[in-house]
Design an enzyme around this catalytic site. Structure first.
Site, short mmCIF file in Angstrom:
data_model
loop_
_atom_site.label_atom_id
_atom_site.label_comp_id
_atom_site.label_asym_id
_atom_site.label_seq_id
_atom_site.Cartn_x
_atom_site.Cartn_y
_atom_site.Cartn_z
N ARG A 130 63.30 27.96 109.54
CA ARG A 130 63.17 28.95 110.61
C ARG A 130 62.10 30.02 110.36
O ARG A 130 62.02 30.99 111.11
CB ARG A 130 64.52 29.63 110.91
CG ARG A 130 65.60 28.65 111.35
CD ARG A 130 66.68 29.32 112.16
NE ARG A 130 67.35 30.39 111.46
CZ ARG A 130 68.25 31.20 112.02
NH1 ARG A 130 68.56 31.06 113.29
NH2 ARG A 130 68.83 32.14 111.31
N ASP A 131 61.27 29.84 109.36
CA ASP A 131 60.12 30.74 109.20
C ASP A 131 58.99 30.02 108.47
O ASP A 131 58.42 30.52 107.50
CB ASP A 131 60.52 32.00 108.43
CG ASP A 131 59.48 33.12 108.56
OD1 ASP A 131 58.64 33.05 109.49
OD2 ASP A 131 59.49 34.05 107.74
N ILE A 132 58.66 28.83 108.97
CA ILE A 132 57.59 28.04 108.37
C ILE A 132 56.25 28.62 108.78
O ILE A 132 55.95 28.76 109.97
CB ILE A 132 57.69 26.56 108.81
CG1 ILE A 132 59.00 25.95 108.30
CG2 ILE A 132 56.49 25.76 108.30
CD1 ILE A 132 59.31 24.59 108.90
N ASN A 136 54.50 31.17 103.46
CA ASN A 136 55.72 30.69 102.81
C ASN A 136 55.55 29.30 102.19
O ASN A 136 56.53 28.61 101.91
CB ASN A 136 56.88 30.67 103.82
CG ASN A 136 57.33 32.08 104.16
OD1 ASN A 136 57.10 33.02 103.41
ND2 ASN A 136 57.97 32.24 105.31
N THR A 171 58.50 34.25 112.46
CA THR A 171 57.26 34.96 112.75
C THR A 171 56.77 34.55 114.14
O THR A 171 56.63 33.35 114.42
CB THR A 171 56.20 34.63 111.69
OG1 THR A 171 56.73 34.98 110.40
CG2 THR A 171 54.91 35.40 111.92
#
Length: 292
Positions: A130-132, A136, A171
């Site tokens: 959920r934040d690729i 990261n 993001t």
């Protein structure tokens, strides 16, 4: 430079580290071996940050063992700050792409395939990231191989196969439309959309909607993706187009991505190597925080 010692690690204090959405990452050192480590510091005075910190501990406890995810050595609390000690890699994908402007397709293909393997490992174990995004994804290059590892699991979500989840996170420039619409969504398909934005950024150095605005957009203002076709091969453009479809039902699945012609003819399926070591401190610390 003033230093404090906590657990088995030396943490530099008063040094500006790499700031993330929730915490700051600095380079520390294992006192016993002198090995450099990355240490994420989170201010636990914020209830939101405390929740993210606990969620990251939980996700890493459940997912520990894969060589596709960053290795967590330890975790502890000192005062009103939480610390997660991780292996240190040379670079992240954001700075790697920025240094080059954009990646040639053969190199992008190798890196992206390894990112897919990391996300597949998470999905196979009932977690979505959920934040690729490039920040990261950690990367280290040498003469023999390119090491790629996924990190930052503060917004990771455990799910069942038929479960839809809710909640805006991640993001904004990498978020799937259904996430921004605040409706229940399949977290696996949301990860696929983020992967599509990621691949477009890797190959072009641009967001797939960058030409449509000049200022940083608000969460609800990001337009539908517009692919920069003239910088991509037909096969790469085809894959990105399938990943960035606004409708989750029409969007390609992770399994289908791995079978796509842009990837299929260059890679055989790779088995995920598992580590025997699972940091005991993650479970112990998470249980302690839950009792507070």
């Amino acid at each position: 430079m003033e230093e404090i010692e906590a657990s088995q690690y030396r943490i530099p204090k008063g040094v500006q580290g790499k700031a993330g959405c929730v915490g700051t990452v600095v380079e520390g050192e294992c006192i016993a071996t002198g090995e450099p480590v990355a240490i994420k510091e989170v201010d636990l005075q914020s209830k939101r940050y405390q929740k993210v910190f606990q969620n990251e501990l939980y996700a890493m406890e459940k997912l520990a063992g894969s060589d596709k995810l960053v290795d967590i050595h330890s975790a502890f609390v000192r005062g009103d700050h939480g610390y997660i000690v991780m292996e240190k890699l040379d670079n992240d994908l954001l700075h790697f792409v920025l240094d080059k402007g954009r990646l040639e397709e053969p190199q992008a293909k190798e890196i992206f395939y390894k990112v897919l393997q990391a996300v597949k490992y998470m999905h196979d174990n009932s977690f979505s990231h959920r934040d690729i995004k490039p920040e990261n994804i950690l990367i280290e290059m040498n003469d023999k191989e390119c090491t790629v590892k996924l990190c930052d699991f503060g917004t990771a979500k455990e799910f069942t196969k038929k479960e839809f989840v809710t909640g805006v996170c991640g993001t904004v420039l990498y978020c799937a439309p259904e996430v921004k619409m605040r409706i229940p969504y399949d977290p696996r398909k949301a990860d696929v959309y983020s992967l599509g934005v990621l691949l477009h950024v890797m190959l072009t150095g641009l967001f797939p909607f960058e030409a449509q605005y000049t200022e940083k957009p608000k969460p609800d203002d990001v337009p539908d993706a517009v692919i920069v076709y003239d910088m991509l091969s037909k096969e790469a453009a085809s894959l990105i187009e399938l990943m960035l479809r606004p409708s989750p039902k029409a969007r390609i699945s992770l399994q289908e991505i791995l079978k796509h012609s842009w990837l299929k003819k260059h890679h055989k399926a790779a088995k995920v190597k598992l580590r025997d070591h699972i940091p005991h401190s993650l479970s112990t610390l998470r249980q302690k925080l839950n009792k507070q």
